[in-house]
Design an enzyme around this catalytic site. Structure first.
Site, PDB file in Angstrom:
ATOM      1  N   HIS A  89       0.817  -1.226   0.000  1.00  0.00           N
ATOM      2  CA  HIS A  89       0.000   0.000   0.000  1.00  0.00           C
ATOM      3  C   HIS A  89       0.845   1.267   0.000  1.00  0.00           C
ATOM      4  O   HIS A  89       0.325   2.349  -0.302  1.00  0.00           O
ATOM      5  CB  HIS A  89      -0.925   0.024   1.216  1.00  0.00           C
ATOM      6  CG  HIS A  89      -2.051  -0.959   1.144  1.00  0.00           C
ATOM      7  ND1 HIS A  89      -2.902  -1.036   0.070  1.00  0.00           N
ATOM      8  CD2 HIS A  89      -2.436  -1.927   2.025  1.00  0.00           C
ATOM      9  CE1 HIS A  89      -3.782  -1.998   0.290  1.00  0.00           C
ATOM     10  NE2 HIS A  89      -3.515  -2.563   1.463  1.00  0.00           N
ATOM     11  N   ASP A 130      -3.264 -10.202  -2.972  1.00  0.00           N
ATOM     12  CA  ASP A 130      -3.856  -9.733  -1.726  1.00  0.00           C
ATOM     13  C   ASP A 130      -5.311  -9.348  -1.980  1.00  0.00           C
ATOM     14  O   ASP A 130      -5.662  -8.902  -3.077  1.00  0.00           O
ATOM     15  CB  ASP A 130      -3.067  -8.517  -1.228  1.00  0.00           C
ATOM     16  CG  ASP A 130      -3.370  -8.135   0.198  1.00  0.00           C
ATOM     17  OD1 ASP A 130      -4.463  -7.590   0.453  1.00  0.00           O
ATOM     18  OD2 ASP A 130      -2.521  -8.375   1.072  1.00  0.00           O
ATOM     19  N   HIS A 149      -6.748  -6.843  -0.792  1.00  0.00           N
ATOM     20  CA  HIS A 149      -6.782  -5.388  -0.940  1.00  0.00           C
ATOM     21  C   HIS A 149      -5.900  -4.984  -2.124  1.00  0.00           C
ATOM     22  O   HIS A 149      -4.799  -5.493  -2.277  1.00  0.00           O
ATOM     23  CB  HIS A 149      -6.257  -4.703   0.326  1.00  0.00           C
ATOM     24  CG  HIS A 149      -7.033  -5.039   1.562  1.00  0.00           C
ATOM     25  ND1 HIS A 149      -6.723  -6.118   2.365  1.00  0.00           N
ATOM     26  CD2 HIS A 149      -8.104  -4.431   2.134  1.00  0.00           C
ATOM     27  CE1 HIS A 149      -7.571  -6.169   3.382  1.00  0.00           C
ATOM     28  NE2 HIS A 149      -8.413  -5.168   3.267  1.00  0.00           N
ATOM     29  N   ASP A 163      -5.016 -12.713   2.814  1.00  0.00           N
ATOM     30  CA  ASP A 163      -6.317 -12.257   3.286  1.00  0.00           C
ATOM     31  C   ASP A 163      -7.433 -12.470   2.270  1.00  0.00           C
ATOM     32  O   ASP A 163      -8.593 -12.125   2.542  1.00  0.00           O
ATOM     33  CB  ASP A 163      -6.258 -10.790   3.721  1.00  0.00           C
ATOM     34  CG  ASP A 163      -5.631  -9.879   2.682  1.00  0.00           C
ATOM     35  OD1 ASP A 163      -5.256 -10.358   1.597  1.00  0.00           O
ATOM     36  OD2 ASP A 163      -5.499  -8.671   2.962  1.00  0.00           O
TER      37      ASP A 163
END
Length: 339
Positions: A125, A160, A162, A247
Site C-alpha cells: 500500500h 492480496d 486489498h 487475506d
C-alpha cells in the site's frame, strides 16, 4: 530445489499494539506453515540486510525516507488510523526492503531457485511518498526497481484481497513493469478499477481484476488462463514477483473473498511456471487469520519447491464468472488488451 526464506525474528519487534490485526503472531504463523509443508529443515533461512538509501530512493524520495525515520524515532504511534508504528518500525521496514534485494542478488547469482520474504511491516500500500494501509516502504517495488535498473522486465502479481495501490501508482507509467492485481471490490483502499490500465509509456501495463465478495478459486483460475498468463507472456517478463496477501482466504476477518489455501497452491504454482527457476520471488503482504496464514504459507512455499500441497481443497462455485468478460471489454475498449 533451493528455496530462500526471509522470516527474521527481528521483524517481531514491529510493535503495533495489542489489538492491531498486523501483529507479530503473523510471523509465527509463517513458521508454522513451513513446518506444515514439511520444508522447515529444507529451506535456507537468510537474515535480512537493510536496504541502502540509494536502493530505497529508486522508489521513495529521500525526504520521505527521512520523514518516516524521524516519525518513528519521535515516539508517535499513528501515521494514520490504520498504520501504527513503534520506535524500530522504520529500521525494520528498511530490513524488509533489503530482504527482497538480497533475495534478488542471490537468485540472480544462481544460489537458489526461488525465495519467500515475510517482512513486517508489509509494503504494497505504500506509495512513493505516503505510508498507509499498515505499510511504510514498498518492498516489492524496491525489488522491482532494482531489477529494472539491471535491464530486466518484471511482472508483479498481487493476490492480496486489498488492491496494491502503492505498487500500481509507483509503476503506472513504467513500460518495464507489468502490474497485475486480483482484489476484492469494493474494499479498502478503493482503487484498482478495470479501467486503470497505466498511462503514458506504461499504458496497458496495469491489469486489474476486481473480484466480487465470495469469489472462489475457479474464477481466479479462469482469469489466469484467459487474461493474466497471456498478458505476462506478451510483456516478456523475465522475473515474477508475487505480492502474496493471504487475506483472500475465506476465513480472513477483514475481507470477504472465498479462497482456500488450496487455491493459493494452484495460483502460485501457475504464476511461477511463467518464468524460469531463479527468477521467482514471493513477498508476504496481508493475511490476518493465523491458521489461514499457516496453511497458505505451506501451500505457497511448497509451490516454490515445485510441489502442489493442498491443506484444503480448492474452492469453486462462487460469484465472479463475469469478471473476465468485463475486464476484457474494458481493455479492448481502451485499446490495450495486450500490454
Amino acid at each position: 530445489m533451493a528455496v530462500l526464506v526471509y522470516a527474521d525474528d527481528r521483524f517481531l519487534s514491529h510493535d503495533t499494539g495489542p489489538f492491531h490485526p498486523e501483529r507479530p503472531d503473523r510471523l509465527t504463523a509463517v513458521g508454522d506453515g513451513l513446518v506444515l509443508a514439511g520444508v522447515d529443515d529444507s529451506v535456507e533461512r537468510v537474515l535480512a540486510r537493510p536496504a541502502t538509501d540509494e536502493e530505497l530512493q529508486r522508489v521513495h524520495p529521500d525526504a520521505f525516507v527521512r520523514g518516516i525515520e524521524q516519525f518513528c524515532r519521535s515516539g508517535r504511534t499513528h501515521i494514520d488510523g490504520d498504520t501504527v508504528v513503534s520506535e524500530r518500525s522504520a529500521e525494520l521496514s528498511r530490513l524488509g526492503s533489503g530482504a527482497g534485494l538480497d533475495a534478488v542478488e542471490r537468485l540472480a547469482a544462481g544460489q537458489a531457485d526461488a525465495a519467500f520474504v515475510a517482512p513486517r511491516p508489509p509494503g504494497h500500500h505504500a506509495t512513493a511518498t505516503r505510508a498507509m494501509g499498515f505499510c511504510l516502504y514498498n518492498h516489492v517495488a524496491v525489488a522491482a526497481a532494482a531489477l529494472v535498473d539491471a535491464g530486466e522486465r518484471v511482472a508483479i502479481v498481487d493476490i492480496d484481497a486489498h488492491h496494491g495501490n502503492g505498487t500500481q501508482d509507483i509503476f503506472y507509467r513504467d513500460p518495464d513493469v507489468l502490474y497485475v492485481s486480483w482484489h476484492q471490490h469494493p474494499l479498502y483502499p478503493g482503487t484498482g478499477m478495470a479501467r486503470e490500465v497505466g498511462a503514458g509509456p506504461g499504458h496497458g501495463t496495469t491489469l486489474n481484476l476486481p473480484m466480487p465478495p465470495g469469489a472462489t478459486g475457479d474464477r481466479y483460475r479462469t482469469s489466469f488462463e484467459e487474461l493474466v498468463a497471456p498478458a505476462i507472456r506478451a510483456h516478456g517478463a523475465t522475473w515474477i514477483l508475487v505480492s502474496a496477501g493471504f487475506d483472500a482466504h475465506r476465513d480472513d476477518p477483514l475481507t470477504d473473498l472465498g479462497l482456500t489455501s488450496g487455491d493459493y497452491a494452484d495460483l502460485v504454482a501457475d504464476l511461477l511456471g511463467l518464468v524460469p527457476a531463479g527468477r521467482r520471488l514471493v513477498f508476504l503482504e496481508g493475511g490476518y487469520d493465523l491458521e489461514a496464514i499457516a496453511n497458505s504459507t505451506a501451500a505457497t512455499v511448497a509451490a516454490l519447491f515445485g510441489e502442489r500441497l493442498h491443506p484444503e481443497p480448492p474452492s469453486s462455485g462462487g460469484p465472479g464468472d463475469d469478471v473476465v468478460e468485463r475486464v476484457t471489454a474494458v481493455r479492448e475498449r481502451i485499446g490495450s488488451l495486450e500490454p
